[in-house]
Design a protein around this motif. Structure first.
Motif, PDB file in Angstrom:
ATOM      1  N   TYR A 136      -0.778  11.529   8.270  1.00  0.00           N
ATOM      2  CA  TYR A 136       0.162  11.217   7.616  1.00  0.00           C
ATOM      3  C   TYR A 136       1.734  11.651   8.255  1.00  0.00           C
ATOM      4  CZ  TYR A 136      -3.844   8.773   5.948  1.00  0.00           C
ATOM      5  OH  TYR A 136      -5.012   7.943   6.188  1.00  0.00           O
ATOM      6  N   ASP A 150       5.575  12.960   0.148  1.00  0.00           N
ATOM      7  CA  ASP A 150       3.682  12.231   0.084  1.00  0.00           C
ATOM      8  C   ASP A 150       3.188  12.722  -0.451  1.00  0.00           C
ATOM      9  OD1 ASP A 150       1.583  10.547   0.692  1.00  0.00           O
ATOM     10  OD2 ASP A 150       2.294  10.432   2.697  1.00  0.00           O
ATOM     11  N   SER A 182       0.283  -1.266   0.010  1.00  0.00           N
ATOM     12  CA  SER A 182      -0.322   0.139  -0.145  1.00  0.00           C
ATOM     13  C   SER A 182       0.970   1.138  -0.104  1.00  0.00           C
ATOM     14  CB  SER A 182      -0.488  -0.203   1.091  1.00  0.00           C
ATOM     15  OG  SER A 182      -0.378   0.754   2.477  1.00  0.00           O
TER      16      SER A 182
HETATM   17  C1  LIG Z   1      -1.434  11.349   1.986  1.00  0.00           C
HETATM   18  C2  LIG Z   1      -1.095   9.851   2.213  1.00  0.00           C
HETATM   19  N1  LIG Z   1      -0.066   9.283   2.559  1.00  0.00           N
HETATM   20  C3  LIG Z   1       0.212   7.996   3.159  1.00  0.00           C
HETATM   21  C4  LIG Z   1      -1.257   7.431   2.653  1.00  0.00           C
HETATM   22  C5  LIG Z   1      -1.005   5.901   3.531  1.00  0.00           C
HETATM   23  O1  LIG Z   1      -1.661   4.854   1.933  1.00  0.00           O
HETATM   24  P1  LIG Z   1      -1.709   3.210   2.230  1.00  0.00           P
HETATM   25  O2  LIG Z   1      -3.656   3.683   3.415  1.00  0.00           O
HETATM   26  O3  LIG Z   1      -2.646   3.057   1.410  1.00  0.00           O
HETATM   27  O4  LIG Z   1      -1.371   2.824   3.167  1.00  0.00           O
HETATM   28  C6  LIG Z   1      -2.676   7.945   2.578  1.00  0.00           C
HETATM   29  C7  LIG Z   1      -3.320   7.099   2.981  1.00  0.00           C
HETATM   30  O5  LIG Z   1      -4.552   7.936   2.432  1.00  0.00           O
HETATM   31  C8  LIG Z   1      -1.991   9.030   2.200  1.00  0.00           C
HETATM   32  O6  LIG Z   1      -3.163   9.908   1.790  1.00  0.00           O
END
Ligand SMILES: Cc1ncc(COP(=O)(O)O)c(C=O)c1O
Length: 620
Positions: free
Chosen positions: A341, A418, A314
């Motif tokens: 995040y 990110d 993910s």
């Molecule tokens: C800005 C951001 N970073 C990281 C992630 C984490 O992604 P995942 O849930 O696919 O691991 C998300 C998930 O929504 C996100 O919006």
């Protein structure tokens, strides 16, 4: 037998009989609807799952060459002798690009989607598409015997057993293509004006070439003004209607996901998951991955300077891979945290004992750039990177890349962005913004399926990490990159089907275009915001700081309000909403990404209003 994924469009001709209508442009640029017929053909091919389109141009070739900028999966090659040679010469010209079985199409054709589907689903390796009687004038009749074609002629008297009329869409195996070229090379000296139909007829005696017949196929080749009239008045509207019907008949039940990803996908992305089994160590799969890598970089305009490294994980896996691979052992990363995040990057650093400087901001508040600069100055000697979230999905705030990047440049630091939920939803330019590392995943605004993350890396910055002491194994950025570039194989077993879905999703992104997708998303945001204001809702993030991809909505204080009940009511009606996360006031969240439209948002607002009214929930 692998599925055919390549199409070759013959587009070298002059089309002199049509000059009045389309002002000297090549025939494919004739316009009957919103777009030139060549672009309609491209969209139809992508819908049918074609991932590589080779156009052989000649006359006014620059028109076709321009298409490559818009559609990275389009390649062009010029038949320099287009004025004196026939279509077989054009097809032969493409031999340096054609490596697989392909669909062959003429550029001046309009045809319904069913033509492609029939050939792609045909069990024959080589199949020429035939239709019933069209009465269009200029017909090429095809003689057949026992499922095989025998000959073709414009004179019906030449045909012993009539199979139908030649449409100009065919499925040609690579094996047959090689035979056609070998045969044609002997003919060209005597007859350069040699057509591919003639070559097929010449070979049909010795090689099995089959056909598929669609009796009432809607199609027409537009060669002159009469054809043009017939296309405008009759055939084009019929094609539109039939294509819509076919698409409807294949519809998968649609849920409107207003959670911030995995987002609602197109049916074609869902169907792309159903592919033949293939060992991912085969070159064919490696080439698919290579194409995806290149196009993921193109989405953020990093051609020539940036490389995409893919991981089976993910999105968090991509972030973990990046942070744990690029910060040198003796240096620290400054992590900006104004949402869950940002916090997550800090947690990754803690997990791996990576030195970090934390800049914590209440969730929902924008970055104070004076403070940020002061923190950089105070820690200058130990810092190598700044890591932050572009669209902080916890609250919907947009942290401006250009401003962080400007500070990073001033103090000679690299940035890790990110961009999980903004990549492909908001235009990003990795070169203009001097982005060293940018992370996203397959299931957000690029609209593929969950299971893949990727890091777009400046090649120079990535190479610097080659000899850094390893903190990780599966997730090492440089090792995954070099393994793939050396072997054309993913280092570890990839989710094969998810790659095919991502290929389809990327193609659909380029069909919609960067600005088209950003506009569709923003239009939905505007309608959503307006509607929510009318219902009395207030928002966590000010409009000026908003990414316009996700809205954090302050929950009503009315004791009758219950998020879970509201969720269930809306869920039963096909809308998925999302709870809030860690903000300073209680919120719930609605995102406007994925293959959804303004009409869906309007229907959602009506359902929400109904829920509030039925339950007498006051929002004032
Ligand atoms: C800005 C951001 N970073 C990281 C992630 C984490 O992604 P995942 O849930 O696919 O691991 C998300 C998930 O929504 C996100 O919006």
């Amino acid at each position: 037998m692998s599925r055919v994924r390549t199409a070759v469009i013959l587009a070298a001709g002059i089309g002199s009989r049509l000059r009045n209508i389309h002002n000297d442009k090549p025939k494919g640029f004739l316009q009957l609807g919103d777009q030139p017929i060549i672009e309609e053909s491209i969209a139809r091919l992508v819908f049918a799952g074609i991932t590589e389109i080779i156009i052989v141009n000649g006359y006014q070739n620059h028109y076709y060459d321009e298409l490559k900028k818009k559609y990275p999966f389009v390649k062009t090659i010029k038949n320099e002798d287009f004025e004196t040679t026939g279509s077989m010469y054009s097809l032969w010209t493409a031999n340096e690009l054609i490596k697989n079985d392909f669909l062959l199409i003429e550029s001046d054709l309009i045809y319904e989607l069913n033509a492609l589907q029939t050939l792609l689903n045909s069990t024959y390796k080589n199949a020429i598409l035939l239709s019933g009687k069209t009465g269009a004038g200029d017909e090429v009749y095809v003689g057949v015997n026992d499922n095989r074609i025998v000959n073709m002629s414009k004179q019906i008297e030449d045909i012993k057993q009539l199979g139908g009329e030649l449409v100009g869409v065919s499925k040609i195996s690579f094996e047959l293509y090689k035979k056609m070229n070998a045969f044609a090379e002997k003919v060209f000296d005597k007859k350069s004006n040699y057509h591919y139909e003639d070559c097929l007829t010449d070979l049909a005696r010795d090689v099995e070439i089959n056909y598929e017949l669609i009796d009432d196929l809607a199609w027409i080749e537009i060669d002159d003004e009469n054809h043009h009239q017939r296309a405008v008045n009759k055939i084009y509207p019929l094609i539109k209607k039939r294509d819509e019907e076919l698409q409807l008949s294949k519809k998968v039940e649609r849920n409107i996901l207003l959670n911030p990803g995995p987002a609602t996908t197109t049916d074609t992305v869902k169907y792309a998951l159903v592919v033949e089994d293939i060992c991912p160590r085969e070159l064919e799969f490696g080439e698919l991955v290579e194409g995806i890598r290149q196009d993921l970089v193109k989405v953020v305009h990093g051609e020539g300077t940036h490389e995409a490294v893919l991981f089976t994980s993910s999105g968090t896996g991509g972030v973990e891979a990046c942070v744990t691979s690029v910060v040198p052992e003796d240096k620290a990363v400054l992590v900006i945290n104004n949402g869950a995040y940002g916090k997550r990057i800090q947690q990754i650093c803690e997990g791996y004992n990576i030195k970090q400087v934390k800049f914590d901001i209440p969730y929902g508040d924008p970055i104070d750039f004076n403070k940020l600069e002061q923190i950089i100055i105070d820690n200058k000697d130990q810092l190598s990177h700044i890591a932050f979230i572009h669209h902080e999905t916890t609250v919907g705030i947009l942290n401006p890349i250009n401003k962080v990047s400007a500070l990073a440049q001033k103090y000679d630091l690299e940035i890790i962005v990110d961009a999980m939920s903004s990549y492909a939803g908001i235009p990003i330019d990795v070169k203009k913004d001097n982005i060293h590392f940018l992370i996203s995943s397959a299931n957000k605004c690029i609209q593929g399926m969950a299971g893949l993350s990727f890091v777009i890396c400046s090649r120079e910055s990535l190479n610097k990490t080659a000899n850094y002491k390893r903190r990780n194994f599966y997730f090492n950025l440089f090792d995954n990159y070099t393994f793939f570039t050396k072997s054309k194989q993913m280092q570890f077993t990839p989710p094969v089907q998810i790659f095919y879905a991502l290929r389809q999703a990327i193609n659909e992104y380029f069909i919609e275009t960067e600005t088209g997708r950003a506009k569709r998303y923003e239009d939905m945001y505007n309608v959503l915001r307006e509607g929510l204001i009318k219902l009395g809702f207030k928002f966590l993030v000010k409009d000026e700081h908003h990414a316009k991809l996700l809205t954090a909505i302050i929950e009503p204080e009315d004791p009758k309000y219950d998020f879970n009940k509201m969720h269930d009511y809306l869920y039963e009606r096909g809308f998925t909403i999302y709870p809030g996360k860690g903000a300073k006031v209680n919120t719930f969240r609605l995102s406007n990404i994925g293959q959804i439209y303004v009409e869906d948002i309007k229907r959602f607002l009506a359902a929400l209003e109904e829920y509030l009214q039925n339950n007498e929930i006051s929002n004032r």
